[in-house]
Design an enzyme around this catalytic site. Structure first.
Site, mmCIF file in Angstrom:
data_model
loop_
_atom_site.group_PDB
_atom_site.id
_atom_site.type_symbol
_atom_site.label_atom_id
_atom_site.label_comp_id
_atom_site.label_asym_id
_atom_site.label_seq_id
_atom_site.Cartn_x
_atom_site.Cartn_y
_atom_site.Cartn_z
ATOM 1 N N ASP A 140 13.435 -10.318 -74.104
ATOM 2 C CA ASP A 140 13.313 -11.643 -73.137
ATOM 3 C C ASP A 140 12.577 -12.651 -74.204
ATOM 4 O OD1 ASP A 140 14.384 -11.160 -71.166
ATOM 5 O OD2 ASP A 140 12.714 -10.688 -70.008
ATOM 6 N N ASP A 447 8.341 -1.494 -60.630
ATOM 7 C CA ASP A 447 8.921 -0.064 -61.058
ATOM 8 C C ASP A 447 8.376 0.872 -59.939
ATOM 9 O OD1 ASP A 447 6.399 -0.579 -62.099
ATOM 10 O OD2 ASP A 447 7.361 -0.580 -64.161
#
Ligand SMILES: *[C@@H]1O[C@H](CO)[C@@H](O)[C@H](O)[C@H]1NC(C)=O
Ligand SMILES: *[C@@H]1O[C@H](CO)[C@@H](O)[C@H](O)[C@H]1NC(C)=O
Length: 733
Positions: A140, A447
């Site tokens: 990223d 998550d």
């Protein structure tokens, strides 16, 4: 294979000694009830001083009890898992499923490329057929240095993989291996190969580090690999088209073989498209892009997701995980296998309590019994179909051998071009990605939320905590880093609790009540701050005016208090020692317990409430990254690192000083009082205050006695002394 021949691929054992635990828990509960009876019957009259302080303390105790009851849910029936890899191998060696490994990195300055490639190399070297293994890196940061490092790693892997397999070395991260293995080795052939490979590694490391440091890729390399041309279009890490480079691909690229002509795993670099006007959804967005790209290239039915700072310490973890996912009878319902988070560079007594020992040794097996551990975003093996949104149904069946034969036939170039579209900003518009498919968006701990959603679709998860740990990460090395990390975790967790995904609401009727409650253990970390702050501040401030908030020493009511404290802490120490900790480590853990609750959780709690009320995020100046050479040294010597000024340190220093003043005042009162009236009246309070002082010893050192750079910043010393003095003057009147 006939039914009678069925041998399970894993087995589950229930912990013993449950009766003893039951006796302990019930007796503590009786003690707590007695404390409550005392609180309710001895409330000071409205005219008496301390009525409010008393009621506050009562509330704090009610909260502690509530939270203690919640934590019981993960201690009731721990279960332990064991795998039979040899049976798995006997049955499936010919038809092993493809496995796609997804690794995310976000910033090459915080996560050095050399660390990332060590992680990648350790994963590429899994004890598994290489043509069934694919490793994907999402960057990223869109950094060409990371890409360059990956190219270097792909060359190095041609030597590293055959070497590690030939000599069955462990661990298979080159950096960890070379730092742990002391020469000379017994086997002269191995010693020689090892040293020549070490030279290769050192050379590679130097090239990567130099390039990163100079901010320049060698011109030669840049010309050789067309991939670098992609960076011509990059204007910043927030604004660039998709960069996708298939570095190694099995079967099509004649160069994708090691020095012994064995195939290498597929290796792919991806920096998904970034545009300022599109929200990128952080790590969840990156993982979803990887999920799509990998489905096009290798489409492995098993997905492993690892953080870039966690290398594989056990080349057999993959086979362990497959035992859970492929058992003919027991695996149908299992969605993912979560390994606990372990750390590589902990010090002997773990000053910052980063080992998460109790979580991985006690709570993970407990959660496993209740319906499965949380998905924590690293060290986790998923079935792809589940991650992509499938609901559990009774006839659930994955045909592993079939899933194996999805082959793509285009050229690498065409493949790259088609995959780029999958990682574009607009791809997810009007799709279920981020909602029903892949990782969920809209929460800092995406998550955990994704894991919960999977379990609410009818699946369960299993936790596996082998003796030789599967994955080792890097623990924070300063106090602030630790506190900030916990703030992030607890803030995200509380946000889930207060959202429509609160397990008690979202999970109702979908997962068992005990599983919902187990989630609350973590999701309710942050609210603990209020009760703890109250407990470490108010009773000691009340000492000066002789306001007693606990029973007299001569009263029988003191017994339940003493019993609850002794039993609770005795148990906690026992739990720690049984899990392989030391006494000092337990004590450090208790200290961090107070520190986290009075700072990280407090900030997490206030931030969350402010956000909920519609105020913008309160701007606490948080991470000051201390980059100092002595920092590591002090960490190794277990000297607490305070360093940069932060409001968190202010709170810690103030609390510790306020308690010190109270304690000194209390000692004076006790000494001057020849008839022991003060002692009788205030003994428990003084004891509590003394404990807070004892636990804060490193803080006093940092405030007044240390000279090194890691001491408390001077501004904090002044501020906290002033606040503590003012608090005392106020308390006296
Ligand atoms: C732990 O890792 C950090 C960051 O890489 C390093 O600075 C430190 O020296 C390591 N400490 C130990 C004890 O290995
Ligand atoms: C990591 O692997 C090495 C080598 O097999 C082993 O000696 C070590 O105990 C492992 N570390 C942990 C924390 O399990």
């Amino acid at each position: 294979m006939g039914k009678d021949e069925y041998l399970p691929l894993f087995e589950t054992r229930v912990a013993r000694g449950r009766i003893v635990y039951l006796v302990y828990a019930v007796s503590v509960m009786i003690g707590i009830c007695a404390v409550f009876v005392y609180r309710a019957t001895h409330l000071p009259a409205a005219t008496q001083a301390g009525r409010w302080a008393w009621m506050g303390l009562f509330m704090a105790e009610v909260w502690f009890t509530l939270y203690w009851l919640i934590t019981q849910s993960v201690r009731w029936t721990p279960i332990y898992r064991y795998t039979f890899k040899d049976r798995h191998s006997q049955r499936y060696e010919k038809v092993l499923p493809k496995v796609d490994i997804l690794v995310c990195t976000a910033d090459h300055t915080v996560e050095p490329p050399i660390m990332v490639v060590n992680t990648i190399l350790s994963l590429m070297a899994y004890d598994y057929p290489t043509h069934n293994l694919s490793v994907y890196l999402s960057d990223d940061g869109g950094s060409e240095f990371t890409f360059y490092a990956l190219l270097e790693a792909s060359h190095f892997s041609k030597y590293w993989l055959p070497f590690s397999k030939k000599f069955k070395i462990e661990p298979r991260s080159p950096s960890a291996y070379f730092s742990k293995v002391c020469q000379p080795l017994d086997d002269p052939v191995m010693a020689q190969e090892s040293s020549s490979i070490k030279t290769l590694y050192e050379d590679m490391k130097k090239r990567i580090d130099d390039a990163t440091k100079l901010g320049q890729i060698p011109e030669q390399v840049r010309k050789e690999h067309k991939g670098f041309q992609e960076w011509d279009w990059v204007s910043s890490k927030y604004d660039h088209p998709t960069i996708l480079q298939v570095i190694l691909i099995d079967g099509r690229d004649p160069k994708a073989v090691d020095i012994e002509q064995e195939a290498l795993p597929t290796l792919v670099y991806l920096a998904r498209e970034k545009r300022p006007q599109y929200h990128h959804n952080f790590k969840a967005g990156a993982l979803n892009a990887l999920l799509r790209v990998s489905s096009r290239i290798s489409n492995g039915p098993v997905i492993l997701n690892v953080d870039c700072d966690m290398y594989s310490n056990n080349s057999e973890s993959l086979r362990d995980a497959l035992c859970f996912l492929m058992d003919e009878e027991q695996s149908r319902r299992i969605a993912f296998v979560q390994f606990p988070q372990n750390f590589d560079n902990l010090t002997k007594n773990d000053v910052y309590s980063s080992s998460l020992r109790i979580i991985s040794e006690v709570e993970l097996p407990g959660l496993d019994a209740n319906g499965g551990p949380l998905y924590i975003g690293t060290g986790c093996f998923h079935k792809r179909v589940v991650l992509c949104g499938r609901k559990y149904s009774k006839d659930e069946k994955i045909d592993w051998s079939l899933e194996n034969h999805t082959k793509v036939e285009e050229s690498t170039h065409v493949l790259e071009e088609t995959c780029k579209i999958l990682a574009s900003c607009t791809y997810e518009e009007n799709t279920e990605w981020g909602k029903e498919m892949g990782l969920m968006y809209g929460c800092p701990v995406e998550d955990v939320m994704t894991g919960l959603a999977i379990q609410c679709r009818g699946w369960r998860s299993v936790g596996f905590n082998p003796v030789r740990k599967g994955f080792l990460g890097l623990a924070p090395t300063t106090l602030l880093q630790t506190l900030v990390q916990h703030q992030r975790w607890s803030e995200g967790d509380l946000q889930i609790f207060l959202s429509k995904y609160c397990p008690l609401i979202y999970g109702r009727g979908k997962i068992p009540l005990k599983h919902q409650i187990s989630y609350c253990c973590y999701l309710l970390w942050a609210p603990n701050c209020l009760a703890t702050l109250y407990y470490v501040v108010v009773p000691s401030l009340c000492i000066h005016r002789g306001i007693s908030l606990f029973p007299k020493l001569s009263s029988p009511w003191v017994l339940p208090f003493v019993y609850v404290i002794l039993a609770k802490y005795g148990y906690s120490l026992g739990e720690f020692l049984c899990c392989g900790g030391t006494f000092q480590e337990w004590w450090n853990d208790q200290r961090m317990w107070v520190f986290k609750r009075t700072t990280s959780y407090l900030f997490a709690f206030t931030n969350t409430i402010l956000k909920l009320l519609g105020f913008a995020k309160a701007g606490f100046a948080l991470t000051a990254k201390v980059a100092d050479e002595d920092v590591s040294l002090r960490y190794e010597q277990e000297i607490m690192e305070f360093g940069a000024p932060s409001p968190m340190l202010n709170i810690l220093a103030t609390i510790s000083l306020a308690n010190l003043f109270s304690f000194v005042g209390a000692l004076k009162m006790v000494i001057m009082d020849s008839q022991f009236i003060v002692l009788d009246l205030l003994a428990l309070q003084i004891l509590l205050c003394g404990l807070v002082v004892l636990i804060n010893l490193p803080v006093y050192e940092g405030l007044f006695f240390r000279k090194d750079k890691g001491r408390m910043p001077t501004s904090i010393v002044y501020k906290s002394v002033i606040i503590a003095v003012v608090a005392h003057i106020l308390a006296l009147h």
